[in-house]
Design a protein around this motif. Structure first.
Motif, PDB file in Angstrom:
ATOM      1  N   ARG A  56     -26.974   1.535   7.454  1.00 33.06           N
ATOM      2  CA  ARG A  56     -25.603   1.430   6.965  1.00 33.06           C
ATOM      3  C   ARG A  56     -24.652   1.115   8.111  1.00 33.06           C
ATOM      4  NH1 ARG A  56     -27.590   5.799   4.026  1.00 33.06           N
ATOM      5  NH2 ARG A  56     -27.649   5.402   1.796  1.00 33.06           N
TER       6      ARG A  56
ATOM      7  N   LYS B 117     -21.155   1.178   9.957  1.00 29.79           N
ATOM      8  CA  LYS B 117     -19.959   2.017  10.037  1.00 29.79           C
ATOM      9  C   LYS B 117     -18.742   1.106  10.019  1.00 29.79           C
ATOM     10  CE  LYS B 117     -22.240   5.354  13.009  1.00 29.79           C
ATOM     11  NZ  LYS B 117     -22.224   5.916  14.354  1.00 29.79           N
ATOM     12  N   GLU B 118     -17.598   1.662   9.692  1.00 28.11           N
ATOM     13  CA  GLU B 118     -16.373   0.877   9.647  1.00 28.11           C
ATOM     14  C   GLU B 118     -16.096   0.222  11.005  1.00 28.11           C
ATOM     15  OE1 GLU B 118     -11.621   1.351   8.757  1.00 28.11           O
ATOM     16  OE2 GLU B 118     -13.007   2.865   7.971  1.00 28.11           O
ATOM     17  N   GLU B 119     -16.339   0.945  12.074  1.00 25.10           N
ATOM     18  CA  GLU B 119     -16.095   0.386  13.410  1.00 25.10           C
ATOM     19  C   GLU B 119     -17.028  -0.786  13.706  1.00 25.10           C
ATOM     20  OE1 GLU B 119     -18.536   3.383  16.314  1.00 25.10           O
ATOM     21  OE2 GLU B 119     -16.864   4.231  15.183  1.00 25.10           O
ATOM     22  N   ASP B 120     -18.268  -0.730  13.168  1.00 23.83           N
ATOM     23  CA  ASP B 120     -19.205  -1.842  13.344  1.00 23.83           C
ATOM     24  C   ASP B 120     -18.721  -3.085  12.616  1.00 23.83           C
ATOM     25  OD1 ASP B 120     -20.955  -0.214  14.810  1.00 23.83           O
ATOM     26  OD2 ASP B 120     -22.043   0.397  13.006  1.00 23.83           O
ATOM     27  N   ILE B 121     -18.206  -2.885  11.411  1.00 21.83           N
ATOM     28  CA  ILE B 121     -17.704  -3.997  10.609  1.00 21.83           C
ATOM     29  C   ILE B 121     -16.515  -4.649  11.307  1.00 21.83           C
ATOM     30  CG2 ILE B 121     -16.613  -4.619   8.409  1.00 21.83           C
ATOM     31  CD1 ILE B 121     -18.328  -2.331   7.160  1.00 21.83           C
ATOM     32  N   LEU B 122     -15.603  -3.842  11.799  1.00 25.68           N
ATOM     33  CA  LEU B 122     -14.426  -4.372  12.513  1.00 25.68           C
ATOM     34  C   LEU B 122     -14.836  -5.092  13.786  1.00 25.68           C
ATOM     35  CD1 LEU B 122     -11.940  -1.390  12.048  1.00 25.68           C
ATOM     36  CD2 LEU B 122     -11.900  -3.608  10.890  1.00 25.68           C
ATOM     37  N   TYR B 123     -15.799  -4.536  14.507  1.00 22.31           N
ATOM     38  CA  TYR B 123     -16.256  -5.147  15.741  1.00 22.31           C
ATOM     39  C   TYR B 123     -16.918  -6.491  15.462  1.00 22.31           C
ATOM     40  CZ  TYR B 123     -18.589  -5.697  20.250  1.00 22.31           C
ATOM     41  OH  TYR B 123     -19.021  -6.184  21.452  1.00 22.31           O
TER      42      TYR B 123
END
Length: 174
Positions: free
Chosen positions: A9, A11-17
């Motif tokens: 899954r 994480k939100e920070e991964d998606i933004l990065y």
């Protein structure tokens, strides 16, 4: 609960990065200079006419950035992009649903377009050429055809297997 460092899954920070690393304009897109030059002319012409971009087919080996380029095109045109893949569209109704929710100028990106079923391709031809779809209700003598007009939109297809594409999807209307 203890956080697992390895997880399928995002994480939100991964998606933004990840989003921050992807190019958003042709100027940020690295490589494919001839493609970018042709596309910039294509984009400028459509914008100059105030029309939707003509349909586009992107092909080549995996990893060249076809999906990224589709998103760049949408960003450059200032329109929304809806994403699907050939194997995900199993019924005409699914394709009709996607097409009828598009607004003027929007882009429908179909990854692995060579994997669309023949029935879906047959349904897609008039939608691409005439910006209309024919839906049928009822069966037998009680069946009725309903023609739905679509706003001018763009389909961008991406494929790694150009040899599996059917002629109507390869040959532009003249």
């Amino acid at each position: 609960m203890k956080e697992c460092l390895l997880s399928p899954r995002l994480k939100e920070e991964d998606i933004l990065y990840d989003a921050s690393l992807r190019p958003r304009t042709l100027a940020e897109y690295i490589g494919q200079e001839k493609v970018k030059e042709s596309l910039s002319i294509f984009l400028a012409a459509a914008k100059g006419r105030g029309e939707a971009l003509d349909h586009v087919l992107l092909y080549g080996p995996p990893g060249l950035g076809k999906t990224t380029l589709a998103h760049v095109i949408a960003n450059e045109m200032g329109v929304r992009i809806k994403v699907t893949s050939g194997p995900a569209v199993e019924h005409r109704g699914e394709m009709a649903s996607m097409l009828t929710t598009l607004e003027r100028g929007d882009i429908l990106f179909i990854d692995e377009v060579h994997r669309l079923s023949r029935q879906i391709e047959e349904f897609l031809y008039p939608a691409m050429e005439d910006f209309a779809v024919d839906l049928f209700t009822g069966k037998g003598n009680t069946s009725r055809a309903l023609r739905l007009r679509l706003p001018n939109y763009t389909i961008i297809g991406a494929t790694t297997r150009i040899a599996l594409m059917t002629s109507p999807l390869l040959v532009p209307e003249r």
